[in-house]
Scaffold this motif. Structure first.
Motif, PDB file in Angstrom:
ATOM      1  N   VAL A  87     -20.135   7.653  24.229  1.00 28.06           N
ATOM      2  CA  VAL A  87     -20.981   8.647  23.835  1.00 28.06           C
ATOM      3  C   VAL A  87     -21.899   8.630  25.114  1.00 28.06           C
ATOM      4  N   PRO A  88     -22.150   9.914  25.302  1.00 27.29           N
ATOM      5  CA  PRO A  88     -22.999  10.148  26.580  1.00 27.29           C
ATOM      6  C   PRO A  88     -24.562   9.451  26.486  1.00 27.29           C
ATOM      7  N   SER A  89     -24.964   9.124  27.429  1.00 28.85           N
ATOM      8  CA  SER A  89     -26.437   8.466  27.382  1.00 28.85           C
ATOM      9  C   SER A  89     -27.648   9.733  27.577  1.00 28.85           C
ATOM     10  N   ASP A  90     -27.347  10.663  28.416  1.00 28.03           N
ATOM     11  CA  ASP A  90     -28.206  11.582  28.693  1.00 28.03           C
ATOM     12  C   ASP A  90     -28.380  12.725  27.741  1.00 28.03           C
ATOM     13  N   LEU A  91     -29.832  12.933  27.187  1.00 34.69           N
ATOM     14  CA  LEU A  91     -30.053  13.763  26.071  1.00 34.69           C
ATOM     15  C   LEU A  91     -29.087  15.164  25.999  1.00 34.69           C
ATOM     16  N   GLU A  92     -29.082  15.908  27.135  1.00 32.84           N
ATOM     17  CA  GLU A  92     -28.685  17.031  26.723  1.00 32.84           C
ATOM     18  C   GLU A  92     -27.304  17.102  26.937  1.00 32.84           C
ATOM     19  N   GLU A  93     -26.566  15.920  27.640  1.00 31.07           N
ATOM     20  CA  GLU A  93     -25.036  15.734  27.558  1.00 31.07           C
ATOM     21  C   GLU A  93     -24.690  15.207  25.993  1.00 31.07           C
ATOM     22  N   TYR A  94     -25.410  14.425  25.446  1.00 28.90           N
ATOM     23  CA  TYR A  94     -25.187  14.118  24.070  1.00 28.90           C
ATOM     24  C   TYR A  94     -25.304  15.294  23.063  1.00 28.90           C
TER      25      TYR A  94
ATOM     26  N   SER B 158       0.882  -1.135   0.119  1.00 28.83           N
ATOM     27  CA  SER B 158       0.151   0.239  -0.012  1.00 28.83           C
ATOM     28  C   SER B 158       0.955   1.257   0.028  1.00 28.83           C
ATOM     29  N   HIS B 159       0.362   2.403  -0.270  1.00 26.17           N
ATOM     30  CA  HIS B 159       1.089   3.547  -0.487  1.00 26.17           C
ATOM     31  C   HIS B 159       0.618   4.823   0.364  1.00 26.17           C
ATOM     32  N   ALA B 160      -0.324   4.563   1.515  1.00 29.89           N
ATOM     33  CA  ALA B 160      -0.726   5.366   2.221  1.00 29.89           C
ATOM     34  C   ALA B 160      -1.380   5.057   3.528  1.00 29.89           C
ATOM     35  N   VAL B 161      -1.046   5.712   4.539  1.00 31.82           N
ATOM     36  CA  VAL B 161      -1.664   5.567   5.932  1.00 31.82           C
ATOM     37  C   VAL B 161      -2.974   6.666   5.948  1.00 31.82           C
ATOM     38  N   MET B 162      -4.109   6.263   6.335  1.00 27.08           N
ATOM     39  CA  MET B 162      -4.845   7.042   6.496  1.00 27.08           C
ATOM     40  C   MET B 162      -5.587   7.051   7.933  1.00 27.08           C
ATOM     41  N   PHE B 163      -5.977   8.286   8.212  1.00 22.83           N
ATOM     42  CA  PHE B 163      -6.694   8.403   9.513  1.00 22.83           C
ATOM     43  C   PHE B 163      -8.334   8.903   9.301  1.00 22.83           C
ATOM     44  N   GLU B 164      -9.049   8.140  10.528  1.00 22.91           N
ATOM     45  CA  GLU B 164     -10.478   8.270  10.068  1.00 22.91           C
ATOM     46  C   GLU B 164     -11.315   8.375  11.566  1.00 22.91           C
ATOM     47  N   LEU B 165     -12.079   9.395  11.344  1.00 19.75           N
ATOM     48  CA  LEU B 165     -13.018   9.475  12.424  1.00 19.75           C
ATOM     49  C   LEU B 165     -14.279   8.744  12.314  1.00 19.75           C
ATOM     50  N   VAL B 166     -14.792   8.322  13.439  1.00 21.43           N
ATOM     51  CA  VAL B 166     -15.752   7.199  13.559  1.00 21.43           C
ATOM     52  C   VAL B 166     -16.560   7.471  14.651  1.00 21.43           C
ATOM     53  N   LEU B 167     -17.748   7.903  14.403  1.00 19.12           N
ATOM     54  CA  LEU B 167     -18.941   8.258  15.528  1.00 19.12           C
ATOM     55  C   LEU B 167     -20.101   7.355  15.268  1.00 19.12           C
ATOM     56  N   THR B 168     -20.285   6.579  16.423  1.00 27.09           N
ATOM     57  CA  THR B 168     -21.197   5.510  16.289  1.00 27.09           C
ATOM     58  C   THR B 168     -22.158   5.786  17.627  1.00 27.09           C
ATOM     59  N   LYS B 169     -23.312   4.886  17.640  1.00 30.44           N
ATOM     60  CA  LYS B 169     -24.272   5.130  18.897  1.00 30.44           C
ATOM     61  C   LYS B 169     -23.282   4.966  20.190  1.00 30.44           C
ATOM     62  N   ALA B 170     -22.400   4.291  20.172  1.00 34.08           N
ATOM     63  CA  ALA B 170     -21.525   3.901  21.329  1.00 34.08           C
ATOM     64  C   ALA B 170     -20.416   4.483  21.771  1.00 34.08           C
ATOM     65  N   GLU B 171     -19.798   5.147  20.570  1.00 30.66           N
ATOM     66  CA  GLU B 171     -18.430   5.862  20.766  1.00 30.66           C
ATOM     67  C   GLU B 171     -18.096   6.878  19.846  1.00 30.66           C
ATOM     68  N   PHE B 172     -17.037   7.522  20.188  1.00 29.21           N
ATOM     69  CA  PHE B 172     -16.250   8.302  19.050  1.00 29.21           C
ATOM     70  C   PHE B 172     -15.001   8.103  19.232  1.00 29.21           C
ATOM     71  N   ARG B 173     -14.291   7.525  17.949  1.00 26.64           N
ATOM     72  CA  ARG B 173     -13.019   7.176  17.848  1.00 26.64           C
ATOM     73  C   ARG B 173     -12.200   7.661  16.648  1.00 26.64           C
TER      74      ARG B 173
END
Length: 214
Positions: free
Chosen positions: A103-110, A71-86
């Motif tokens: 990811v916060p479970s409280d609506l206003e914190e989320y 391969s010729h590239a290293v890539m950085f990816e942001l992933v946001l799911t229902k459970a986490e941001f990574r």
């Protein structure tokens, strides 16, 4: 209150480390050097965002994967799911997690969590676009602030909107419905009229029950 979670994945082009030719074993020191330099930029951009704590990946492992898989590239990816941001780092056929936050479970914190990501986003790293954040807010409206009137008379004097909201809720509560019926029947009575006094006592008690729903 349930939350309609927002999910997204974004490859940040400005963080990509690419090579004109597929690196060989002889190129590994240069690959590691370039990855290390780019990591400093990535960490500076994202560390601490919405609570994310990044963890430096093993550059030797990434370089080996790049070379092994031609391969010729290293890539950085942001992933946001229902459970986490990574933050993921992709090199060849491997993906390494370089930091995550739950990811916060409280609506206003989320809402605050998403708002921070939205404020950080731009055209090159649009993890929470403006249109999607607006849609989230439309689908998940803020809960009204809890009223603080000492009694029904004060509410009537200060807010027709709250009286209407209280009356609407009362239609779902037997005691409150009876209290409003009594209030309406004695609307023209003097404040000292026993029937009016009794009606106000009932409506004030129901008002406290309404407060408990906030």
């Amino acid at each position: 209150m349930s939350i309609t979670y927002f999910e997204n994945t974004v490859m940040v082009d400005g963080w990509t480390v690419s090579f004109d030719k597929v690196p060989t074993d002889a190129d590994k020191p240069n690959v590691v050097k370039r990855l290390s330099k780019k990591w400093d930029d990535v960490k500076s951009d994202i560390d601490g965002l919405s609570g994310l704590k990044v963890v430096k990946p093993d550059f030797d492992t990434l370089a080996d994967a790049l070379i092994k898989d031609n391969s010729h590239a290293v890539m950085f990816e942001l992933v946001l799911t229902k459970a986490e941001f990574r933050l993921d780092v992709e090199a060849g056929k491997i993906t390494v997690k370089a930091g995550k936050v739950g990811v916060p479970s409280d609506l206003e914190e989320y809402r605050t969590f998403l708002g921070n990501l939205n404020g950080w986003s731009n055209n090159d790293r649009n993890i929470v676009p403006d249109s999607d954040f607006k849609k989230f807010n439309d689908n998940n409206p803020k809960k009204p602030a809890k009223p603080t009137y000492k009694d029904f008379d004060e509410m009537v004097k200060k807010s027709k909107t709250d009286v209407d909201a209280f009356r609407t809720w009362a239609k779902t509560n037997g005691n409150a419905k009876k209290a409003f019926d009594a209030i309406d029947k004695t609307a023209k009575a003097k404040p000292t009229d026993p029937a009016r006094v009794a009606a106000l006592k009932l409506i004030n008690a129901s008002m406290q029950d309404w407060y408990k729903t906030f």
